[in-house]
Write an enzyme that holds these catalytic residues in place. Structure first.
Site, PDB file in Angstrom:
ATOM      1  N   GLU A 175       0.603  -1.139   0.042  1.00 40.40           N
ATOM      2  CA  GLU A 175       0.009   0.051  -0.050  1.00 40.40           C
ATOM      3  C   GLU A 175       0.950   1.157  -0.190  1.00 40.40           C
ATOM      4  O   GLU A 175       0.470   2.572  -0.588  1.00 40.40           O
ATOM      5  CB  GLU A 175      -1.042  -0.061   1.214  1.00 40.40           C
ATOM      6  CG  GLU A 175      -2.030  -0.996   0.992  1.00 40.40           C
ATOM      7  CD  GLU A 175      -1.599  -2.604   1.567  1.00 40.40           C
ATOM      8  OE1 GLU A 175      -0.419  -2.653   1.888  1.00 40.40           O
ATOM      9  OE2 GLU A 175      -2.496  -3.462   1.183  1.00 40.40           O
TER      10      GLU A 175
ATOM     11  N   HIS B  86     -11.035  -3.566  10.775  1.00 38.74           N
ATOM     12  CA  HIS B  86     -11.738  -3.623   9.316  1.00 38.74           C
ATOM     13  C   HIS B  86     -12.709  -2.731   9.409  1.00 38.74           C
ATOM     14  O   HIS B  86     -13.777  -2.845   8.356  1.00 38.74           O
ATOM     15  CB  HIS B  86     -12.277  -5.116   8.924  1.00 38.74           C
ATOM     16  CG  HIS B  86     -11.086  -5.880   8.406  1.00 38.74           C
ATOM     17  ND1 HIS B  86      -9.782  -6.051   8.998  1.00 38.74           N
ATOM     18  CD2 HIS B  86     -11.166  -6.762   7.080  1.00 38.74           C
ATOM     19  CE1 HIS B  86      -9.229  -6.964   8.287  1.00 38.74           C
ATOM     20  NE2 HIS B  86      -9.916  -7.297   7.212  1.00 38.74           N
TER      21      HIS B  86
HETATM   22  C1  LIG Z   1      -2.316  -4.188   4.841  1.00 38.53           C
HETATM   23  C2  LIG Z   1      -3.313  -5.087   4.203  1.00 38.53           C
HETATM   24  N1  LIG Z   1      -3.730  -5.004   2.862  1.00 38.53           N
HETATM   25  C3  LIG Z   1      -4.543  -5.843   2.133  1.00 38.53           C
HETATM   26  C4  LIG Z   1      -5.176  -6.561   3.149  1.00 38.53           C
HETATM   27  C5  LIG Z   1      -6.514  -7.521   2.464  1.00 38.53           C
HETATM   28  N2  LIG Z   1      -6.166  -8.828   2.662  1.00 38.53           N
HETATM   29  C6  LIG Z   1      -6.413  -9.729   3.723  1.00 38.53           C
HETATM   30  S1  LIG Z   1      -5.820 -11.093   3.525  1.00 38.53           S
HETATM   31  C7  LIG Z   1      -4.934 -10.930   2.188  1.00 38.53           C
HETATM   32  C8  LIG Z   1      -4.009 -11.928   1.669  1.00 38.53           C
HETATM   33  C9  LIG Z   1      -2.859 -11.804   1.798  1.00 38.53           C
HETATM   34  O1  LIG Z   1      -2.125 -12.736   1.135  1.00 38.53           O
HETATM   35  P1  LIG Z   1      -1.046 -13.717   1.843  1.00 38.53           P
HETATM   36  O2  LIG Z   1      -0.062 -12.764   2.686  1.00 38.53           O
HETATM   37  O3  LIG Z   1      -0.309 -14.494   0.928  1.00 38.53           O
HETATM   38  O4  LIG Z   1      -1.742 -14.548   2.834  1.00 38.53           O
HETATM   39  P2  LIG Z   1      -2.870 -15.811   2.467  1.00 38.53           P
HETATM   40  O5  LIG Z   1      -4.330 -15.344   2.545  1.00 38.53           O
HETATM   41  O6  LIG Z   1      -2.624 -16.344   1.178  1.00 38.53           O
HETATM   42  O7  LIG Z   1      -2.803 -16.765   3.536  1.00 38.53           O
HETATM   43  C10 LIG Z   1      -5.261  -9.718   2.039  1.00 38.53           C
HETATM   44  C11 LIG Z   1      -4.545  -9.026   0.768  1.00 38.53           C
HETATM   45  C12 LIG Z   1      -5.095  -6.747   4.578  1.00 38.53           C
HETATM   46  N3  LIG Z   1      -5.869  -7.341   5.321  1.00 38.53           N
HETATM   47  N4  LIG Z   1      -4.081  -5.894   4.936  1.00 38.53           N
END
Ligand SMILES: Cc1ncc(C[n+]2csc(CCOP(=O)(O)OP(=O)(O)O)c2C)c(N)n1
Ligand SMILES: [Mg+2]
Lengths: 322, 351
Positions: free
Chosen positions: B60, B129
């Site tokens: 971000e 959230h």
């Molecule tokens: C700073 C931030 N950006 C975006 C999100 C939205 N978000 C929630 S879970 C997620 C996935 C993140 O991917 P990863 O780290 O690979 O974890 P996974 O869900 O695959 O276990 C995202 C982008 C968030 N929670 N926090």
């Protein structure tokens, strides 16, 4: 070393996590677990292996997808289910939900709903251990998406700089929500190579093969305990269900059914079961016995959660400061 | 009349703007995925190509700076985050860069970026959230902040934000995405800094924003029956704020209730009460009132969020009290819907 592993226990640890997650998936449609919930089905091997190489007083922090990590660290099952139900008996008293699990009794210091948020916290825990001259380690669970946040680099850099005992566990499941690695990171560049480039000891590992995971983690952790310093491991893994919620989502079009089926064939649990059967170290009867034991425990946990009360409304306004 | 959803209005706004100006790009995590950020970015990549419409790394802060850099060379960026809370990682680029650049470089630069942030609520969104941080953004000189509550405003304010030469923080409430409204076709604009007087009245001015506008209208309809005539002002722009219209209204009614979806302390509502008290002290017939969210993180539990959010009932009670209205069963006035943690049947969680 082969001989000394308690294979049955390894299998059972994975089976227990899977069964908990499947029970949540099954019950979610009842609409009593009213919070965003990210399941770890398909990703059980990594935390299970780690649970065999760390001690109760070691620390761990994790992410939005934290159920498996919490359970593998020894987190209280009843308190977790109650938390997802929003009950007063939940591990965060209903204030946090599925994305905010904690059990300080076993060194599980919290999960975060913000990607990358818990990475420096895990490093800080390791710093505290160093200051206290303890050889405890701190496990930081992160996804492939978190590697894209600046805080990941900053935290890893500091951990190396101060020779802190942090085990960075990167579960690369290829996706950040519905965005595949292709649209987020350069092709052919491995995450593990980033960690190496920064100066960390780092390895890659098949996250579906629990004995492989155990081997790599054992090596990493014994190196850390001996020499200090962080260790980074990238595990190849795959989540079977949708990013958030209880269903499958192969129909919506962000990944192909073929990809899903290829990974499903690598399922850490059924493959390990087959292997143990072939080796003769486990029988089908054993599996049934484990399943039964696990199911009883889970039934009890769900009953506990269902029968617990919601916190009083007035509790919402308490606890802002300590 | 052409009724469309708030989310469709957003999509139309982006389409119209991108159609009319090739320098506009649109990105954000999930922009091109099958869910298309709650359908707001659906079809954009097909229409405008993957150079102009793209997904992004989970980065971000860097992506905000990248939008800023591109904007220094004639690109207008629309960046979206599925929750406002995720964008908190980018406060450095927003506050130290985007908000300051024009001023700090003596006017040599403009930063025309639009940052769409979605505010969550209910279904256990919980502490990280669900934050309504409009006051934070409004506090920073150099930023504009808008919070449309109707589909028409969503479209027209978005287009104005995109073409505004300044950084604009565009705040969408998740619970508004499915609301319907009459929206004009074409490249429609609305001036940033103009409120909507949604209802004319003579007894009290109720000021609200975003999702609370729906609650305020409900409350005003109820109060009307009780003989209290409310003037309802939907702020629509938080910064600049439409002081002229607010003062004009309060001069007329002599009473004010400022509502806010954000935490009470240092809220936008607090600022409104302060300014009104300073400017119109002698015009006020009753003490000014404020109704904002408590200074408490949103808890996750279904049990704890019951009655947690301020709504129509709270607004009505505040107004009744100021007129010394005695009503039986005060607590039963305009009760929150059951279940309280979803905006309607269309929203089944989990996100
Ligand atoms: C700073 C931030 N950006 C975006 C999100 C939205 N978000 C929630 S879970 C997620 C996935 C993140 O991917 P990863 O780290 O690979 O974890 P996974 O869900 O695959 O276990 C995202 C982008 C968030 N929670 N926090
Ligand atoms: Mg991932």
């Amino acid at each position: 070393m082969e001989e000394s592993i308690d294979k049955k226990k390894l299998l059972k640890t994975m089976m227990r996590i899977r069964a908990v997650e499947e029970k949540i998936a099954k019950e979610y449609s009842q609409q009593k677990m009213r919070c965003p919930t990210h399941l770890s089905i398909g990703q059980e091997a990594v935390p299970s292996a780690i649970s065999f190489c760390i001690n109760k007083n070691d620390f761990a922090v994790s992410t939005h997808r934290g159920h498996a990590h919490y359970l593998a660290k020894g987190g209280d099952l009843k308190a977790m289910i109650a938390e997802i139900y929003g009950k007063e008996t939940g591990c965060s008293k209903g204030k946090g939900g599925s994305m905010h699990l904690i059990d300080t009794n076993v060194g599980f210091m919290g999960t975060s709903a913000i990607v990358g948020n818990s990475i420096p916290v895990g490093v800080g825990l390791a710093l505290s251990c160093k200051l206290k001259k303890s050889d405890q380690i701190s496990v930081v669970y992160l996804g492939d998406g978190a590697v894209e946040e600046g805080v990941f680099y900053e935290s890893l850099n500091f951990a190396i700089l101060k020779n802190l005992r942090v085990l960075f566990v990167c579960e690369n499941n290829l996706y950040s929500v519905y965005s595949s690695l292709d649209v987020r990171q350069p092709k052919h560049r491995k995450i593990v190579s980033i960690a190496k480039g920064i100066g960390a000891k780092a390895e890659q590992c098949d996250g579906n093969n629990i004995e492989e995971c155990l081997k790599v983690c054992t090596y990493a952790i014994s190196t850390m305990r001996k020499e200090g310093g962080p260790f980074f491991i990238e595990f190849a893994t795959y989540r079977h269900r949708e990013h958030c919620g209880p269903n499958f989502d192969n129909d919506i079009g962000y990944r192909t059914l073929k990809e899903f089926e290829t990974w499903k064939l690598k399922d850490p649990i059924s493959n390990y079961q087959n292997r143990l059967l072939k080796e003769g170290s486990c029988s089908k009867k054993d599996f049934q016995y484990f399943a039964k034991e696990i199911d009883d425990e889970i039934e009890e946990a769900f009953e506990f959660a269902e029968n617990s009360n919601f916190p009083l409304k007035s509790e919402a306004f308490k606890g802002v400061y300590s | 009349m052409r009724l469309i959803k708030y989310s469709e209005a957003i999509n139309e706004g982006i389409c119209e703007a991108m159609n009319s100006d090739k320098s506009i790009i649109c990105f954000g995590l999930g922009t091109t995925d099958p869910k298309a950020i709650f359908s707001t970015t659906v079809g954009l990549e097909e229409k405008f190509g993957s150079e102009r419409v793209f997904d992004m790394p989970t980065s971000e802060n860097a992506m905000t700076g990248i939008a800023i850099g591109a904007s220094m060379n004639g690109i207008k960026a629309i960046m979206t985050h599925q929750r406002l809370d995720f964008f908190l990682l980018a406060m450095d680029q927003l506050v130290n860069n985007a908000a300051k650049a024009h001023y700090m470089f003596g006017g040599a630069l403009s930063i025309p970026i639009t940052i769409r942030l979605i505010i969550g609520r209910g279904w256990g969104q919980g502490p990280t959230h669900s934050q309504n941080l409009q006051a934070w953004f409004a506090h920073i000189p150099g930023l504009k902040v808008v919070m449309p509550s109707t589909p028409s405003d969503a479209k027209s304010l978005l287009i104005s934000s995109i073409f505004d030469p300044n950084p604009v923080v565009f705040l969408e409430h998740r619970w508004l995405h499915n609301s319907l409204g009459d929206v004009k076709k074409g490249l429609i604009k609305k001036k940033i800094g103009e409120c909507n007087v949604l209802k004319n009245g003579k007894d009290i001015t109720i000021i609200c924003m975003s999702y609370l506008t729906i609650e305020a209208i409900k409350a005003s309809n109820y109060l009307e029956v009780k003989g209290i005539s409310c003037e309802v002002i939907d702020l629509s722009s938080i910064k600049p704020i439409d002081w002229d219209s607010i003062f004009y209204s309060v001069k007329k009614t002599g009473r004010i209730l400022a509502c806010d979806t954000g935490f009470t302390t240092c809220s936008v509502a607090g600022e409104i009460i302060a300014r009104v008290s300073i400017e119109l002290f002698d015009k006020l017939k009753a003490k000014p009132l404020r109704l904002a969210m408590p200074d408490v993180p949103e808890p996750t539990s279904f049990g704890l969020t019951k009655g947690f959010y301020i709504g129509a009932g709270d607004i009505a009670r505040k107004c009744l009290a100021i007129f010394d209205h005695k009503t039986d069963n005060e607590s039963d006035i305009l009760p929150e819907p059951v279940p309280h943690d979803i905006p309607g049947d269309w929203f089944k969680g989990p996100f």
